[in-house]
Design a protein around this motif. Sequence first.
Motif, PDB file in Angstrom:
ATOM      1  N   UNK A  70      57.697  22.923  39.985  1.00  0.00           N
ATOM      2  CA  UNK A  70      57.407  24.092  39.162  1.00  0.00           C
ATOM      3  C   UNK A  70      56.055  24.701  39.543  1.00  0.00           C
ATOM      4  N   UNK A  71      56.005  26.022  39.501  1.00  0.00           N
ATOM      5  CA  UNK A  71      54.763  26.741  39.771  1.00  0.00           C
ATOM      6  C   UNK A  71      54.424  27.555  38.529  1.00  0.00           C
ATOM      7  N   UNK A  72      53.502  27.087  37.695  1.00  0.00           N
ATOM      8  CA  UNK A  72      53.214  27.775  36.431  1.00  0.00           C
ATOM      9  C   UNK A  72      52.850  29.240  36.605  1.00  0.00           C
ATOM     10  N   UNK A  73      52.251  29.595  37.745  1.00  0.00           N
ATOM     11  CA  UNK A  73      51.803  30.961  37.956  1.00  0.00           C
ATOM     12  C   UNK A  73      52.780  31.760  38.815  1.00  0.00           C
ATOM     13  N   UNK A  74      54.008  31.284  38.970  1.00  0.00           N
ATOM     14  CA  UNK A  74      54.988  31.978  39.788  1.00  0.00           C
ATOM     15  C   UNK A  74      55.446  33.277  39.147  1.00  0.00           C
ATOM     16  N   UNK A  75      56.195  34.102  39.874  1.00  0.00           N
ATOM     17  CA  UNK A  75      56.689  35.368  39.325  1.00  0.00           C
ATOM     18  C   UNK A  75      57.666  35.115  38.180  1.00  0.00           C
ATOM     19  N   UNK A 118      68.141  27.524  36.720  1.00  0.00           N
ATOM     20  CA  UNK A 118      67.554  26.258  37.159  1.00  0.00           C
ATOM     21  C   UNK A 118      67.158  26.318  38.631  1.00  0.00           C
ATOM     22  N   UNK A 119      67.961  26.996  39.454  1.00  0.00           N
ATOM     23  CA  UNK A 119      67.606  27.129  40.869  1.00  0.00           C
ATOM     24  C   UNK A 119      66.312  27.919  41.013  1.00  0.00           C
ATOM     25  N   UNK A 120      66.169  28.990  40.245  1.00  0.00           N
ATOM     26  CA  UNK A 120      64.949  29.783  40.318  1.00  0.00           C
ATOM     27  C   UNK A 120      63.739  28.975  39.859  1.00  0.00           C
ATOM     28  N   UNK A 121      63.911  28.166  38.829  1.00  0.00           N
ATOM     29  CA  UNK A 121      62.807  27.306  38.392  1.00  0.00           C
ATOM     30  C   UNK A 121      62.400  26.348  39.514  1.00  0.00           C
ATOM     31  N   UNK A 152      60.145  27.903  41.978  1.00  0.00           N
ATOM     32  CA  UNK A 152      58.814  28.321  41.561  1.00  0.00           C
ATOM     33  C   UNK A 152      58.734  29.520  40.652  1.00  0.00           C
ATOM     34  N   UNK A 153      59.864  30.022  40.195  1.00  0.00           N
ATOM     35  CA  UNK A 153      59.840  31.165  39.279  1.00  0.00           C
ATOM     36  C   UNK A 153      59.593  30.698  37.852  1.00  0.00           C
ATOM     37  N   UNK A 154      58.953  31.562  37.064  1.00  0.00           N
ATOM     38  CA  UNK A 154      58.893  31.370  35.607  1.00  0.00           C
ATOM     39  C   UNK A 154      60.109  32.074  35.025  1.00  0.00           C
ATOM     40  N   UNK A 155      61.023  31.297  34.478  1.00  0.00           N
ATOM     41  CA  UNK A 155      62.323  31.835  34.079  1.00  0.00           C
ATOM     42  C   UNK A 155      62.449  31.913  32.561  1.00  0.00           C
TER      43      UNK A 155
END
Length: 369
Positions: A99-104, A125-128, A131-134
């Motif tokens: 996970x990237x907390x600061x992702x788009x 889930x794939x986007x998470x 690195x996306x914030x979903x």
Amino acid sequence: MTPSTVQGPGAVALGPAREHLWSAVHQGDEHRATAVVLDLLESSADPETVLLDLIAPVQARVGAEWAANRLTVAQEHTATAIHERVIAVLAHRVEGRSRTPDGPRVTVACVDGEWHALPARLLAEVLRLRGWRVDFLGAQVPTPHLIAHLHGTGPRAVALSSSIPTHLPTAHTAITACRAAGVPVIAGGAAFGPDGRYARALGADGWAPDAREAAAVLGRGLDRPGPSAFHQTVDDLPHLSDQEYTMVAATKHQLVKQTLADLEDRFEPMRAYTERQRRHTAEDLAHIVEYLATSLYVADDELFLRFILWTADILTARGVPARSLDPALDLLAQHLKDFPRARRTLAHAREALGERTPLTKIPGPGKPA
């Protein structure tokens, strides 16, 4: 979005695991299904592979087995619910790994009326994982609430999912509203056609056939809509000016009621139907009218044709002669005599159906049976 059935570049051999997962969900065994998924995750596969190359194909098999009358509705619902809970367990297990907390930020939602949320959940889930914030809003999201959410969160894009083509008019409203709010839209799911033709017709900024490709499209980026994004529905679909869609959709209940009454008068087998069979016939007629209206909305006879041929296969699998569809199509054409596009669509479907099954001709009004 549509579940991916194509293995990713790092996919392991999943045949045995798929069979084990299928056996577990088929028998309603959630604990065994969870064990199959977590064992594969721990032993040889990355989370995205487990989601898209194990769970998604087994879910697609669930739908195919239901259509072939080898699963009941209850069994199909049970299998889907197990998959949803297994995905939640997997997501919790891998939380924090990538996970990237600061992702788009991205919003993933099903259009209003769409209850099939599993494909959208897979994409979320794939986007998470990438690195996306979903913000996953789930099934059946009313468009006004979706737009309020977009104004409050300002995502980079919104992914709209729909599996049932009759939701395309609602999807069009949602796509238009999202773009007017300055947020680009990627559409996915079986409703938008096998090649995404309806996503393009309804003004979406992107389309993808499955979750893996949707994540790739979002990763490459979608341009934000400009001032011209605010427009009227008829700007996208000028054929709607003939009012055929509007009239058929507005008179759906009347059409179903009248056609059902005429069927009983003119289609002799119906006279022996039980109350349950009559109710199912009314439901089938309602679906036929809904798909006809949607076909008129997008000006594509093929959408209605695909539904009729699919329905014929479903009826055949359930021991009902597919020729029983023809009297209903004939009667609808008679009731819609002043609607040339609707009559053409019905004629196209009847012709294709006639090539597969013997037809039962229904006499027109005033003609002897």
